[in-house]
Design a protein around this motif. Structure first.
Motif, PDB file in Angstrom:
ATOM      1  N   PHE A  61       0.841  -1.200   0.000  1.00  0.00           N
ATOM      2  CA  PHE A  61       0.000   0.000   0.000  1.00  0.00           C
ATOM      3  C   PHE A  61       0.872   1.245   0.000  1.00  0.00           C
ATOM      4  O   PHE A  61       2.040   1.207   0.368  1.00  0.00           O
ATOM      5  CB  PHE A  61      -0.936   0.011   1.214  1.00  0.00           C
ATOM      6  CG  PHE A  61      -0.239  -0.074   2.544  1.00  0.00           C
ATOM      7  CD1 PHE A  61       0.090   1.077   3.249  1.00  0.00           C
ATOM      8  CD2 PHE A  61       0.080  -1.302   3.097  1.00  0.00           C
ATOM      9  CE1 PHE A  61       0.735   1.004   4.481  1.00  0.00           C
ATOM     10  CE2 PHE A  61       0.722  -1.392   4.328  1.00  0.00           C
ATOM     11  CZ  PHE A  61       1.047  -0.232   5.017  1.00  0.00           C
ATOM     12  N   ASP A  62       0.285   2.342  -0.431  1.00  0.00           N
ATOM     13  CA  ASP A  62       0.933   3.655  -0.406  1.00  0.00           C
ATOM     14  C   ASP A  62       0.723   4.220   0.986  1.00  0.00           C
ATOM     15  O   ASP A  62      -0.409   4.351   1.442  1.00  0.00           O
ATOM     16  CB  ASP A  62       0.301   4.564  -1.460  1.00  0.00           C
ATOM     17  CG  ASP A  62       1.010   5.902  -1.596  1.00  0.00           C
ATOM     18  OD1 ASP A  62       1.619   6.373  -0.603  1.00  0.00           O
ATOM     19  OD2 ASP A  62       0.935   6.489  -2.684  1.00  0.00           O
ATOM     20  N   TYR A  63       1.799   4.543   1.664  1.00  0.00           N
ATOM     21  CA  TYR A  63       1.654   5.007   3.043  1.00  0.00           C
ATOM     22  C   TYR A  63       1.275   6.476   3.150  1.00  0.00           C
ATOM     23  O   TYR A  63       0.868   6.934   4.215  1.00  0.00           O
ATOM     24  CB  TYR A  63       2.911   4.723   3.861  1.00  0.00           C
ATOM     25  CG  TYR A  63       4.148   5.477   3.427  1.00  0.00           C
ATOM     26  CD1 TYR A  63       4.395   6.767   3.860  1.00  0.00           C
ATOM     27  CD2 TYR A  63       5.084   4.878   2.593  1.00  0.00           C
ATOM     28  CE1 TYR A  63       5.534   7.454   3.463  1.00  0.00           C
ATOM     29  CE2 TYR A  63       6.219   5.542   2.202  1.00  0.00           C
ATOM     30  CZ  TYR A  63       6.446   6.839   2.629  1.00  0.00           C
ATOM     31  OH  TYR A  63       7.570   7.506   2.240  1.00  0.00           O
ATOM     32  N   VAL A  83      -2.435 -14.563  14.403  1.00  0.00           N
ATOM     33  CA  VAL A  83      -1.262 -13.870  13.855  1.00  0.00           C
ATOM     34  C   VAL A  83      -0.024 -14.313  14.636  1.00  0.00           C
ATOM     35  O   VAL A  83       0.189 -13.918  15.768  1.00  0.00           O
ATOM     36  CB  VAL A  83      -1.418 -12.336  13.909  1.00  0.00           C
ATOM     37  CG1 VAL A  83      -0.145 -11.655  13.403  1.00  0.00           C
ATOM     38  CG2 VAL A  83      -2.619 -11.882  13.084  1.00  0.00           C
ATOM     39  N   ALA A  84       0.776 -15.174  13.985  1.00  0.00           N
ATOM     40  CA  ALA A  84       1.991 -15.677  14.619  1.00  0.00           C
ATOM     41  C   ALA A  84       3.121 -14.658  14.519  1.00  0.00           C
ATOM     42  O   ALA A  84       3.952 -14.553  15.413  1.00  0.00           O
ATOM     43  CB  ALA A  84       2.424 -16.988  13.972  1.00  0.00           C
ATOM     44  N   SER A  85       3.134 -13.900  13.419  1.00  0.00           N
ATOM     45  CA  SER A  85       4.185 -12.921  13.199  1.00  0.00           C
ATOM     46  C   SER A  85       3.719 -11.881  12.203  1.00  0.00           C
ATOM     47  O   SER A  85       2.820 -12.127  11.400  1.00  0.00           O
ATOM     48  CB  SER A  85       5.443 -13.620  12.677  1.00  0.00           C
ATOM     49  OG  SER A  85       6.507 -12.708  12.560  1.00  0.00           O
ATOM     50  N   ASN A  86       4.354 -10.710  12.272  1.00  0.00           N
ATOM     51  CA  ASN A  86       4.011  -9.604  11.391  1.00  0.00           C
ATOM     52  C   ASN A  86       5.287  -8.837  11.091  1.00  0.00           C
ATOM     53  O   ASN A  86       6.099  -8.614  11.972  1.00  0.00           O
ATOM     54  CB  ASN A  86       2.983  -8.721  12.098  1.00  0.00           C
ATOM     55  CG  ASN A  86       2.615  -7.474  11.347  1.00  0.00           C
ATOM     56  OD1 ASN A  86       2.686  -6.395  11.909  1.00  0.00           O
ATOM     57  ND2 ASN A  86       2.213  -7.582  10.100  1.00  0.00           N
ATOM     58  N   PHE A  87       5.470  -8.465   9.816  1.00  0.00           N
ATOM     59  CA  PHE A  87       6.668  -7.760   9.385  1.00  0.00           C
ATOM     60  C   PHE A  87       6.244  -6.576   8.523  1.00  0.00           C
ATOM     61  O   PHE A  87       5.372  -6.703   7.669  1.00  0.00           O
ATOM     62  CB  PHE A  87       7.558  -8.711   8.576  1.00  0.00           C
ATOM     63  CG  PHE A  87       8.768  -8.073   7.979  1.00  0.00           C
ATOM     64  CD1 PHE A  87       9.884  -7.807   8.750  1.00  0.00           C
ATOM     65  CD2 PHE A  87       8.796  -7.740   6.633  1.00  0.00           C
ATOM     66  CE1 PHE A  87      11.008  -7.212   8.194  1.00  0.00           C
ATOM     67  CE2 PHE A  87       9.915  -7.153   6.071  1.00  0.00           C
ATOM     68  CZ  PHE A  87      11.021  -6.882   6.850  1.00  0.00           C
ATOM     69  N   HIS A  88       6.870  -5.426   8.751  1.00  0.00           N
ATOM     70  CA  HIS A  88       6.566  -4.214   7.993  1.00  0.00           C
ATOM     71  C   HIS A  88       7.851  -3.729   7.332  1.00  0.00           C
ATOM     72  O   HIS A  88       8.904  -3.706   7.962  1.00  0.00           O
ATOM     73  CB  HIS A  88       6.024  -3.133   8.930  1.00  0.00           C
ATOM     74  CG  HIS A  88       5.790  -1.819   8.262  1.00  0.00           C
ATOM     75  ND1 HIS A  88       4.582  -1.493   7.703  1.00  0.00           N
ATOM     76  CD2 HIS A  88       6.610  -0.767   8.046  1.00  0.00           C
ATOM     77  CE1 HIS A  88       4.677  -0.270   7.169  1.00  0.00           C
ATOM     78  NE2 HIS A  88       5.908   0.183   7.362  1.00  0.00           N
ATOM     79  N   SER A  89       7.743  -3.342   6.054  1.00  0.00           N
ATOM     80  CA  SER A  89       8.927  -2.851   5.360  1.00  0.00           C
ATOM     81  C   SER A  89       8.545  -1.758   4.368  1.00  0.00           C
ATOM     82  O   SER A  89       7.463  -1.790   3.787  1.00  0.00           O
ATOM     83  CB  SER A  89       9.589  -4.007   4.591  1.00  0.00           C
ATOM     84  OG  SER A  89      10.741  -3.541   3.910  1.00  0.00           O
ATOM     85  N   HIS A  90       9.451  -0.804   4.189  1.00  0.00           N
ATOM     86  CA  HIS A  90       9.264   0.227   3.165  1.00  0.00           C
ATOM     87  C   HIS A  90       9.764  -0.328   1.839  1.00  0.00           C
ATOM     88  O   HIS A  90      10.824  -0.939   1.768  1.00  0.00           O
ATOM     89  CB  HIS A  90      10.018   1.501   3.535  1.00  0.00           C
ATOM     90  CG  HIS A  90       9.443   2.150   4.743  1.00  0.00           C
ATOM     91  ND1 HIS A  90       8.448   3.091   4.681  1.00  0.00           N
ATOM     92  CD2 HIS A  90       9.694   1.954   6.059  1.00  0.00           C
ATOM     93  CE1 HIS A  90       8.127   3.461   5.898  1.00  0.00           C
ATOM     94  NE2 HIS A  90       8.873   2.787   6.765  1.00  0.00           N
ATOM     95  N   VAL A  91       8.993  -0.097   0.784  1.00  0.00           N
ATOM     96  CA  VAL A  91       9.320  -0.613  -0.539  1.00  0.00           C
ATOM     97  C   VAL A  91       9.193   0.541  -1.529  1.00  0.00           C
ATOM     98  O   VAL A  91       8.104   1.069  -1.742  1.00  0.00           O
ATOM     99  CB  VAL A  91       8.359  -1.752  -0.953  1.00  0.00           C
ATOM    100  CG1 VAL A  91       8.723  -2.293  -2.327  1.00  0.00           C
ATOM    101  CG2 VAL A  91       8.341  -2.853   0.089  1.00  0.00           C
ATOM    102  N   GLY A  92      10.309   0.960  -2.102  1.00  0.00           N
ATOM    103  CA  GLY A  92      10.261   2.074  -3.045  1.00  0.00           C
ATOM    104  C   GLY A  92      10.048   3.402  -2.337  1.00  0.00           C
ATOM    105  O   GLY A  92      10.279   3.533  -1.137  1.00  0.00           O
ATOM    106  N   ASP A  93       9.605   4.394  -3.103  1.00  0.00           N
ATOM    107  CA  ASP A  93       9.466   5.749  -2.572  1.00  0.00           C
ATOM    108  C   ASP A  93       8.258   5.956  -1.665  1.00  0.00           C
ATOM    109  O   ASP A  93       8.341   6.674  -0.673  1.00  0.00           O
ATOM    110  CB  ASP A  93       9.391   6.755  -3.725  1.00  0.00           C
ATOM    111  CG  ASP A  93      10.693   6.845  -4.489  1.00  0.00           C
ATOM    112  OD1 ASP A  93      11.752   6.527  -3.907  1.00  0.00           O
ATOM    113  OD2 ASP A  93      10.648   7.232  -5.670  1.00  0.00           O
ATOM    114  N   HIS A  94       7.130   5.355  -2.002  1.00  0.00           N
ATOM    115  CA  HIS A  94       5.904   5.655  -1.265  1.00  0.00           C
ATOM    116  C   HIS A  94       5.139   4.422  -0.792  1.00  0.00           C
ATOM    117  O   HIS A  94       4.031   4.541  -0.297  1.00  0.00           O
ATOM    118  CB  HIS A  94       4.953   6.493  -2.131  1.00  0.00           C
ATOM    119  CG  HIS A  94       5.537   7.789  -2.561  1.00  0.00           C
ATOM    120  ND1 HIS A  94       5.629   8.869  -1.725  1.00  0.00           N
ATOM    121  CD2 HIS A  94       6.096   8.175  -3.737  1.00  0.00           C
ATOM    122  CE1 HIS A  94       6.199   9.876  -2.365  1.00  0.00           C
ATOM    123  NE2 HIS A  94       6.501   9.480  -3.593  1.00  0.00           N
TER     124      HIS A  94
END
Length: 139
Positions: A61-63, A83-94
């Motif tokens: 998604f676009d943040y 929910v056993a695990s959750n990971f968040h990452s920035h991908v590209g510019d937006h």
């Protein structure tokens, strides 16, 4: 046959039109009927019922200017039992990517994925499920 009116961004309509033409569909209705049957079929896989499953859900998604990230955290807490695990990452510019690893039954995982898919402003939602705990049943 019933008639359904659907609102969607022009860019998505353009992609559907291009796809229908390239793949020989008679029009949008035929394409959308097939897409609906496929999606419903995903949630009706009887071989996965009554089994413990691992699910992996990836959301992009676009943040900027959206509340998607907040909604992802709400869903994580609402469904903390799977929910056993959750990971968040920035991908590209937006863009951001949210990855969820789930453990539960088909109904629990389907409900979670449905809520993710219903979240406004997501760009993509992909998921897969794999039976766990029964090595003979893993295909």
């Amino acid at each position: 046959m019933g008639v359904v009116s659907v609102s969607m961004p022009d860019s998505l309509v353009d992609r559907i039109d291009e796809f229908t033409e390239e793949h020989g569909y008679t029009g949008r209705s035929e394409f959308l009927r097939e897409a609906a049957r496929d999606l419903l079929g995903e949630f009706e896989d009887r071989t996965l019922e009554d089994r413990e499953l691992m699910g992996i859900v990836t959301v992009v998604f676009d943040y900027e200017g959206t509340a998607v990230e907040e909604r992802m955290m709400q869903l994580r807490h609402e469904h903390e039992e799977i929910v056993a695990s959750n990971f968040h990452s920035h991908v590209g510019d937006h863009n951001c990517m949210e990855l969820f690893i789930l453990e539960g039954n088909l109904e629990q995982i389907s409900t979670f994925v449905g809520k993710i898919r219903a979240t406004t402003d997501t760009k993509t939602v992909d998921y897969s499920v794999t039976p766990i705990g029964d090595a003979e049943g893993i295909v």
